[in-house]
Design a protein around this motif. Structure first.
Motif, PDB file in Angstrom:
ATOM      1  N   ASP A 194      80.335  53.029  47.850  1.00 25.38           N
ATOM      2  CA  ASP A 194      81.305  52.170  48.542  1.00 25.38           C
ATOM      3  C   ASP A 194      82.628  52.136  47.782  1.00 25.38           C
ATOM      4  O   ASP A 194      83.717  52.167  48.391  1.00 25.38           O
ATOM      5  CB  ASP A 194      80.753  50.750  48.688  1.00 25.38           C
ATOM      6  CG  ASP A 194      79.687  50.639  49.766  1.00 25.38           C
ATOM      7  OD1 ASP A 194      79.555  51.595  50.563  1.00 25.38           O
ATOM      8  OD2 ASP A 194      78.982  49.612  49.798  1.00 25.38           O
ATOM      9  N   THR A 195      82.539  52.082  46.463  1.00 21.45           N
ATOM     10  CA  THR A 195      83.755  52.087  45.644  1.00 21.45           C
ATOM     11  C   THR A 195      84.523  53.384  45.820  1.00 21.45           C
ATOM     12  O   THR A 195      85.747  53.388  45.982  1.00 21.45           O
ATOM     13  CB  THR A 195      83.404  51.888  44.156  1.00 21.45           C
ATOM     14  OG1 THR A 195      82.749  50.628  43.991  1.00 21.45           O
ATOM     15  CG2 THR A 195      84.654  51.933  43.286  1.00 21.45           C
ATOM     16  N   TYR A 196      83.808  54.517  45.795  1.00 20.41           N
ATOM     17  CA  TYR A 196      84.462  55.819  45.966  1.00 20.41           C
ATOM     18  C   TYR A 196      85.073  55.958  47.352  1.00 20.41           C
ATOM     19  O   TYR A 196      86.195  56.468  47.506  1.00 20.41           O
ATOM     20  CB  TYR A 196      83.452  56.948  45.739  1.00 20.41           C
ATOM     21  CG  TYR A 196      82.958  57.086  44.311  1.00 20.41           C
ATOM     22  CD1 TYR A 196      83.582  56.449  43.254  1.00 20.41           C
ATOM     23  CD2 TYR A 196      81.852  57.884  44.027  1.00 20.41           C
ATOM     24  CE1 TYR A 196      83.131  56.589  41.956  1.00 20.41           C
ATOM     25  CE2 TYR A 196      81.383  58.033  42.727  1.00 20.41           C
ATOM     26  CZ  TYR A 196      82.020  57.380  41.703  1.00 20.41           C
ATOM     27  OH  TYR A 196      81.566  57.525  40.419  1.00 20.41           O
ATOM     28  N   ASP A 197      84.343  55.514  48.381  1.00 18.52           N
ATOM     29  CA  ASP A 197      84.866  55.599  49.751  1.00 18.52           C
ATOM     30  C   ASP A 197      86.160  54.795  49.889  1.00 18.52           C
ATOM     31  O   ASP A 197      87.099  55.206  50.581  1.00 18.52           O
ATOM     32  CB  ASP A 197      83.832  55.060  50.743  1.00 18.52           C
ATOM     33  CG  ASP A 197      82.688  56.039  50.991  1.00 18.52           C
ATOM     34  OD1 ASP A 197      82.823  57.218  50.619  1.00 18.52           O
ATOM     35  OD2 ASP A 197      81.656  55.620  51.545  1.00 18.52           O
ATOM     36  N   GLU A 198      86.206  53.666  49.206  1.00 19.88           N
ATOM     37  CA  GLU A 198      87.392  52.802  49.290  1.00 19.88           C
ATOM     38  C   GLU A 198      88.582  53.428  48.566  1.00 19.88           C
ATOM     39  O   GLU A 198      89.718  53.365  49.047  1.00 19.88           O
ATOM     40  CB  GLU A 198      87.073  51.436  48.679  1.00 19.88           C
ATOM     41  CG  GLU A 198      88.223  50.452  48.735  1.00 19.88           C
ATOM     42  CD  GLU A 198      87.859  49.102  48.143  1.00 19.88           C
ATOM     43  OE1 GLU A 198      88.788  48.320  47.857  1.00 19.88           O
ATOM     44  OE2 GLU A 198      86.656  48.845  47.949  1.00 19.88           O
ATOM     45  N   ILE A 199      88.339  54.063  47.411  1.00 20.40           N
ATOM     46  CA  ILE A 199      89.420  54.613  46.592  1.00 20.40           C
ATOM     47  C   ILE A 199      89.841  56.010  47.054  1.00 20.40           C
ATOM     48  O   ILE A 199      91.027  56.327  47.169  1.00 20.40           O
ATOM     49  CB  ILE A 199      89.004  54.671  45.110  1.00 20.40           C
ATOM     50  CG1 ILE A 199      88.708  53.273  44.581  1.00 20.40           C
ATOM     51  CG2 ILE A 199      90.089  55.340  44.266  1.00 20.40           C
ATOM     52  CD1 ILE A 199      89.897  52.349  44.552  1.00 20.40           C
TER      53      ILE A 199
ATOM     54  N   PRO B 113      88.850  54.208  39.800  1.00 19.07           N
ATOM     55  CA  PRO B 113      87.775  53.484  40.487  1.00 19.07           C
ATOM     56  C   PRO B 113      87.280  52.326  39.630  1.00 19.07           C
ATOM     57  O   PRO B 113      86.982  52.511  38.446  1.00 19.07           O
ATOM     58  CB  PRO B 113      86.680  54.546  40.649  1.00 19.07           C
ATOM     59  CG  PRO B 113      87.376  55.848  40.478  1.00 19.07           C
ATOM     60  CD  PRO B 113      88.498  55.601  39.529  1.00 19.07           C
ATOM     61  N   ASN B 114      87.215  51.166  40.203  1.00 14.30           N
ATOM     62  CA  ASN B 114      86.760  49.976  39.478  1.00 14.30           C
ATOM     63  C   ASN B 114      85.296  49.716  39.830  1.00 14.30           C
ATOM     64  O   ASN B 114      84.981  48.955  40.732  1.00 14.30           O
ATOM     65  CB  ASN B 114      87.632  48.772  39.829  1.00 14.30           C
ATOM     66  CG  ASN B 114      87.282  47.553  39.009  1.00 14.30           C
ATOM     67  OD1 ASN B 114      86.685  47.667  37.945  1.00 14.30           O
ATOM     68  ND2 ASN B 114      87.647  46.384  39.511  1.00 14.30           N
ATOM     69  N   ILE B 115      84.411  50.384  39.105  1.00 15.26           N
ATOM     70  CA  ILE B 115      82.980  50.221  39.347  1.00 15.26           C
ATOM     71  C   ILE B 115      82.524  48.935  38.667  1.00 15.26           C
ATOM     72  O   ILE B 115      82.826  48.703  37.495  1.00 15.26           O
ATOM     73  CB  ILE B 115      82.201  51.425  38.798  1.00 15.26           C
ATOM     74  CG1 ILE B 115      82.680  52.707  39.482  1.00 15.26           C
ATOM     75  CG2 ILE B 115      80.703  51.241  39.002  1.00 15.26           C
ATOM     76  CD1 ILE B 115      82.112  53.972  38.882  1.00 15.26           C
ATOM     77  N   GLU B 116      81.778  48.114  39.386  1.00 14.60           N
ATOM     78  CA  GLU B 116      81.385  46.829  38.817  1.00 14.60           C
ATOM     79  C   GLU B 116      80.431  47.017  37.640  1.00 14.60           C
ATOM     80  O   GLU B 116      79.754  48.036  37.507  1.00 14.60           O
ATOM     81  CB  GLU B 116      80.736  45.940  39.879  1.00 14.60           C
ATOM     82  CG  GLU B 116      79.399  46.412  40.393  1.00 14.60           C
ATOM     83  CD  GLU B 116      78.807  45.438  41.399  1.00 14.60           C
ATOM     84  OE1 GLU B 116      77.733  44.888  41.102  1.00 14.60           O
ATOM     85  OE2 GLU B 116      79.410  45.249  42.471  1.00 14.60           O
ATOM     86  N   LYS B 117      80.396  46.031  36.767  1.00  8.88           N
ATOM     87  CA  LYS B 117      79.535  46.092  35.600  1.00  8.88           C
ATOM     88  C   LYS B 117      78.077  46.252  36.002  1.00  8.88           C
ATOM     89  O   LYS B 117      77.656  45.790  37.071  1.00  8.88           O
ATOM     90  CB  LYS B 117      79.692  44.830  34.744  1.00  8.88           C
ATOM     91  CG  LYS B 117      80.961  44.776  33.933  1.00  8.88           C
ATOM     92  CD  LYS B 117      80.931  43.575  32.988  1.00  8.88           C
ATOM     93  CE  LYS B 117      82.130  43.590  32.052  1.00  8.88           C
ATOM     94  NZ  LYS B 117      82.086  42.461  31.091  1.00  8.88           N
ATOM     95  N   TYR B 118      77.332  46.888  35.129  1.00  7.20           N
ATOM     96  CA  TYR B 118      75.900  47.040  35.368  1.00  7.20           C
ATOM     97  C   TYR B 118      75.164  46.596  34.110  1.00  7.20           C
ATOM     98  O   TYR B 118      75.423  47.101  33.021  1.00  7.20           O
ATOM     99  CB  TYR B 118      75.558  48.490  35.706  1.00  7.20           C
ATOM    100  CG  TYR B 118      74.092  48.707  35.995  1.00  7.20           C
ATOM    101  CD1 TYR B 118      73.480  48.063  37.062  1.00  7.20           C
ATOM    102  CD2 TYR B 118      73.316  49.535  35.193  1.00  7.20           C
ATOM    103  CE1 TYR B 118      72.138  48.247  37.338  1.00  7.20           C
ATOM    104  CE2 TYR B 118      71.976  49.740  35.458  1.00  7.20           C
ATOM    105  CZ  TYR B 118      71.391  49.090  36.530  1.00  7.20           C
ATOM    106  OH  TYR B 118      70.057  49.266  36.794  1.00  7.20           O
TER     107      TYR B 118
ATOM    108  N   TYR C  61      79.334  62.824  44.784  1.00 18.17           N
ATOM    109  CA  TYR C  61      80.190  62.506  45.937  1.00 18.17           C
ATOM    110  C   TYR C  61      81.236  63.608  46.062  1.00 18.17           C
ATOM    111  O   TYR C  61      81.782  64.094  45.063  1.00 18.17           O
ATOM    112  CB  TYR C  61      80.837  61.152  45.677  1.00 18.17           C
ATOM    113  CG  TYR C  61      82.089  60.853  46.467  1.00 18.17           C
ATOM    114  CD1 TYR C  61      82.058  60.009  47.570  1.00 18.17           C
ATOM    115  CD2 TYR C  61      83.321  61.381  46.074  1.00 18.17           C
ATOM    116  CE1 TYR C  61      83.216  59.712  48.272  1.00 18.17           C
ATOM    117  CE2 TYR C  61      84.480  61.087  46.781  1.00 18.17           C
ATOM    118  CZ  TYR C  61      84.417  60.257  47.874  1.00 18.17           C
ATOM    119  OH  TYR C  61      85.560  59.960  48.565  1.00 18.17           O
ATOM    120  N   LEU C  62      81.539  64.009  47.303  1.00 14.53           N
ATOM    121  CA  LEU C  62      82.568  65.023  47.548  1.00 14.53           C
ATOM    122  C   LEU C  62      83.466  64.576  48.690  1.00 14.53           C
ATOM    123  O   LEU C  62      82.988  64.229  49.768  1.00 14.53           O
ATOM    124  CB  LEU C  62      81.928  66.367  47.895  1.00 14.53           C
ATOM    125  CG  LEU C  62      82.886  67.483  48.331  1.00 14.53           C
ATOM    126  CD1 LEU C  62      83.812  67.876  47.186  1.00 14.53           C
ATOM    127  CD2 LEU C  62      82.117  68.692  48.850  1.00 14.53           C
TER     128      LEU C  62
END
Length: 371
Positions: free
Chosen positions: A188-193, A317-322, A214-215
């Motif tokens: 979802d993050t990649y699709d948004e960015i 990309p701002n991937i949330e913390k894990y 992802y491509l």
């Protein structure tokens, strides 16, 4: 320090051949945990694969006989596991032998450290930094800072880490595994960015841990981005950084001018897949300013990549913390051998500054060198 390969016992010392009580392979690194017991001592080992820099880490667990007053130097020279001296033993008269059926091992999430449990209670821990500065590991039966193990006090922070690690490994047996939860969030993050994905490929070869790619084939740029590397924290990070949570999780991105051929897509995808194993297979870590050898694509002179998040032209990309850790998204920016050598000799700041000046040219494999 390692005593796993020791010579045969002698009649004088009456040392029996050690028995392997438990042996377990790390889920993510080429490291094996082994517990050995003879008639005098119990030792916990982490054994790195041949050819790795990990070596052998060994930590005393308990004495089975009365502790000696002095170091057993002569036995150590023969490769025999020594007893901990009386000064550093909670039970100086020795403890009972361990039963293999009562033992279990929990790997820390990085896969480069482990805890030994007796009937569910932690009795020894070998973290990643063991084997340095006189520290070999922690033991419940150690007192103070012994020569072969340090005291595992009730307030040791590693207890919480061991319990958290057990929860993490157990989660892989649940219907909703960690990957099932994390993958859609990253996509979802990649699709948004970057825009909605054109393709998604599994790049794990049907082996654990699961990973994807992802491509996005845009009109002007093609973006590749890994999915799932950040599930497993990288090993040995805490030996080089103040806060492991800031640097122990990564994802990779690769961005090139479009159009690129389907063959090139396959080549880059295959190459990126291979790089995703580097930290764990080599028991190391990757971060800002590190370099990796790049495949020869179209006979390009750019045969290395710089890992960075510092180029202004590149999306972030701002991937949330894990699991309380920041996920660092590192772009794999192609560089030449000359540029790489400059980075090795001087650090990456100058190259980053010069790459920032050329802007969109960083997306081209035909760009001129900046050094």
């Amino acid at each position: 320090m390692g005593f796993l390969k020791k010579k045969s016992s002698s009649k004088e010392t009456e040392i029996q051949e050690a028995e392997v009580l438990i042996e377990l392979q790390s889920p993510s690194c080429p490291v094996t945990a082994i517990v050995e017991q003879d008639n005098r001592t119990v030792y916990f080992y982490l054994w790195g694969a041949e050819g790795s820099n990990f070596g052998v880490k060994s930590s005393w667990v308990r004495n089975l006989k009365k502790a000696p007053q002095q170091l057993e130097t002569a036995l150590m020279e023969q490769g025999v596991p020594p007893m901990q001296t009386e000064e550093f033993c909670i039970h100086p008269n020795g403890s009972e032998k361990l039963n293999k059926d009562d033992l279990s091992i929990i790997w820390l999430e990085e896969g480069d450290g482990a805890a030994l449990l007796l009937n569910g209670e932690v009795i020894s821990i070998i973290p990643s930094w063991a084997g340095q500065n006189g520290f070999n590991g922690y033991a419940k039966e150690a007192k103070g800072q012994g020569d072969f193990a340090w005291e595992l006090s009730d307030n040791n922070a590693l207890y919480d880490r061991v319990h958290a690690s057990k929860e993490f490994w157990d989660a892989w047996d649940l219907e909703q595994s960690p990957f099932n939860i994390l993958q859609p969030k990253i996509l979802d993050t990649y699709d948004e960015i970057f825009g909605e994905q054109d393709n998604y490929f599994a790049i794990d070869g049907n082996e654990w841990p699961p990973k994807g790619l992802y491509l996005k084939k845009g009109e002007s740029k093609t973006v590749f981005a890994t999915v799932g590397l950040s599930l497993i924290p990288m090993p040995v990070v805490e030996m080089y950084t103040e806060n492991r949570f800031d640097a122990n999780r990564i994802e990779f991105g690769f961005l090139l001018n479009s159009p690129i051929t389907d063959e090139a897509v396959q080549q880059i995808g295959g190459w990126m897949s291979a790089q995703t194993t580097i930290p764990w297979h080599n028991i190391t870590f990757l971060g800002e300013g590190h370099t990796i050898e790049f495949l020869s694509l179209n006979s390009s002179k750019l045969n290395f990549v710089l890992l960075t998040s510092q180029l202004n032209i590149l999306p972030e990309p701002n991937i949330e913390k894990y699991r309380n850790s920041k996920t660092n998204f590192l772009w794999m920016v192609p560089i030449s051998e000359k540029e790489r050598q400059h980075i090795v000799d001087n650090g990456s700041d100058t190259i980053i500054e010069k790459l920032n000046k050329i802007g969109k040219e960083v997306f081209s494999l035909d760009r001129a060198e900046v050094i």
